[in-house]
Design a protein around this motif. Sequence first.
Motif, PDB file in Angstrom:
ATOM      1  N   SER A 115     -30.937  12.548  29.016  1.00 51.65           N
ATOM      2  CA  SER A 115     -30.656  12.670  30.675  1.00 51.65           C
ATOM      3  C   SER A 115     -29.824  13.597  31.395  1.00 51.65           C
ATOM      4  O   SER A 115     -30.159  14.002  32.523  1.00 51.65           O
ATOM      5  N   GLY A 118     -28.795  13.654  34.802  1.00 51.70           N
ATOM      6  CA  GLY A 118     -29.663  13.153  35.810  1.00 51.70           C
ATOM      7  C   GLY A 118     -30.555  13.839  36.903  1.00 51.70           C
ATOM      8  O   GLY A 118     -31.371  13.304  37.350  1.00 51.70           O
ATOM      9  N   SER A 144     -33.891   6.793  31.695  1.00 53.82           N
ATOM     10  CA  SER A 144     -33.275   8.071  31.386  1.00 53.82           C
ATOM     11  C   SER A 144     -32.155   7.992  30.566  1.00 53.82           C
ATOM     12  O   SER A 144     -31.097   7.165  30.812  1.00 53.82           O
ATOM     13  N   SER A 145     -32.360   8.575  29.467  1.00 46.66           N
ATOM     14  CA  SER A 145     -31.156   8.318  28.243  1.00 46.66           C
ATOM     15  C   SER A 145     -30.425   9.486  27.940  1.00 46.66           C
ATOM     16  O   SER A 145     -31.038  10.767  27.758  1.00 46.66           O
ATOM     17  N   ILE A 152     -24.075   9.928  31.105  1.00 47.03           N
ATOM     18  CA  ILE A 152     -24.481   8.855  31.830  1.00 47.03           C
ATOM     19  C   ILE A 152     -24.058   8.490  32.871  1.00 47.03           C
ATOM     20  O   ILE A 152     -24.391   8.157  34.060  1.00 47.03           O
ATOM     21  N   ALA A 155     -24.835  10.931  35.890  1.00 45.66           N
ATOM     22  CA  ALA A 155     -25.896  10.626  36.283  1.00 45.66           C
ATOM     23  C   ALA A 155     -26.090   9.386  37.112  1.00 45.66           C
ATOM     24  O   ALA A 155     -26.682   9.442  38.258  1.00 45.66           O
ATOM     25  N   GLN A 156     -25.395   8.347  36.881  1.00 43.66           N
ATOM     26  CA  GLN A 156     -25.365   6.932  37.349  1.00 43.66           C
ATOM     27  C   GLN A 156     -24.558   7.291  38.830  1.00 43.66           C
ATOM     28  O   GLN A 156     -24.850   6.783  39.979  1.00 43.66           O
ATOM     29  N   PHE A 196     -30.342   4.030  33.690  1.00 41.07           N
ATOM     30  CA  PHE A 196     -29.940   5.138  32.701  1.00 41.07           C
ATOM     31  C   PHE A 196     -29.196   4.423  31.395  1.00 41.07           C
ATOM     32  O   PHE A 196     -28.647   3.257  31.568  1.00 41.07           O
TER      33      PHE A 196
END
Lengths: 280, 209, 123
Positions: A115, A118, A144-145, A152, A155-156, A196
């Motif tokens: 990810s 992101g 998405s990992s 993460i 990305a969030q 995520f």
Amino acid sequence: MKKIIISEDDFQKFREFFYRKVGISFENDKRYFVDKRLIERIELTGANDFRDYFIMLRFEASGQELQQLINVMTINETYFFREEYQFKCLVNSILDEITRNKKDTSPIRIWCVPSSSGEEAYSIAIYLLEHWPGMTKWDVEIISSDIDSVMIERAQRGHYSSRSVQYLPATLLTKYFKPSGDGYQICEDLRSSIEFTCVNLMDSVEMRAYRKFDVIFCRNLLIYFDDLSRRLAAETFFDALNPNGFVCLGYSESMSRISSLFRVRKFPEAIVYQKPGVDL
Amino acid sequence: MPFIKKNNPTMDSYEHDCSRDLNELAVQLVDENPVIRRSAALNLAEHQGASEILIDRLKQDRDISVRDAILTTLISLGDTFAVIGLVECLRSEDAALRNEVVDAMKQLPEKVAPIMTSLLVDVNSDVRIFAVNILESLRHLQVETWLDRVIEDDPHINVCATAVDLLGEVGTSTSRAALIHLRSRFPDEPYICFAVNLALKRIGEDKGT
Amino acid sequence: MKRILIVDDAATVRLYYRTILESANYSVEEAINGIEALEKIMLISFDLCVVDINMPKLDGYGFLKELRRQAIDQPPVIMISTEAQASDRQQAYRLGANLYLIKPVKPSELLTHVRLLLGEARA
């Protein structure tokens, strides 16, 4: 300090080795670029000369130096719409083939790994909304990992620098982002539309929860893995995909250095890899 | 927006039912469904002592995805039975299997090193070629010595040809005499001359470390 | 200029064929195994492929099988292998090889066959 020189034969030897292991072939016009980075690594590792360094690179069990070298020989930067030709391939070719063969109306499942912060997963979401007519008919699930929980969280959060959105058309920037601080905040709708997760690709037990995907994007990750990790990642992707599902790798990556499990497929926009169907 | 989100990635019900028991996995390994065989092969990685049944299956299975899973598990088990079984497969009639096995053995350098000397003098020239192929990935002090011995002694031109290719990459001035001798053993073979000259050039002005 | 794809996992072998073919004014590209060969054929068109049998990830037979089943350019294929048994030759032809040669190949031999397959042979 003694001056390090890369001879023509050293260069050829290195070129062949790097091509075999990584799949990137440097032409002679890249000689200056390659020499400069090789010399930099030779000096940083304290090797005596190219010969010593090459022996270390070739025989080092951990493969760490090769990883470092790949890092300096490639550009590993993530930003919105990076390697856009593949998103074009997704909306113009791949998804149509998938929906044509689908026997039910279950959601299309897309997995992005790694990810990172992101950009890729959000780019796919934007691309689908903007360019795929099938969005009116099909539900889409994007997961998405990443192995790194800090990534993460970022990305969030969905906050990006102006550098990271520089290749986004202005209309899309206005449509999906709000200026915020010294960068841009992605809109709440998009933020909440992607799942995520924090995972370790090498953990086969954890990976059992990742199944029934139609498309996997795994760009610019496997190039840094050693042979065994590449093999394990390929096993994971194979099991995570539906029959006839697709894997998209990064621009400088090829399945030819990774696994025999997938079939090469040519679409007008890109070459991708496909899990064979059950009939074969 | 037509994006949907589930709280957790889906857990496949079949995966939940998947056995961990060696005997059950052994039965699943010969199931007619390749998906079940493949899953059994991967799950057998948790069982030391599974190498023999895996090798047995490897020799028969026609499905690439199952063979690939078996090899992945054999690499992670990496015991003596696995290595002996893989060597047997190098003699298979099936070219695809032989190449898959060479690939797998490259990932077991420590396990393969002790039997390398005998592989390199195997009666079957194809096995000797594969042994040289495997040497490519071996991180072992002996690699150059082994290669030198091959090009000094091996009567088969293609075994020597394969060894010279690798010497161009790992050779030092130690190999120089053996290379020159090889050229004189096959004076009418343009490929050998070409490969030897290239290797000598790559070795260059070496200090002979 | 006719373009030829060389597919072999050994760098020295690729360079050997390249040297021979370039000296006869052919343009040459290389691939390390069957998968990379398929990728190259999907990107640019070739007049001929020279393909080894024993290669990692996708061997020569696997390459031929995949090439012939895909709707992509279908260049003629010369297989060159260390396998000297009749069964290997038969398998290669069955899968659609145009010619089967045994390693090592001499430069004149390679060029003769390449010219024949490209329809350039002089009477």
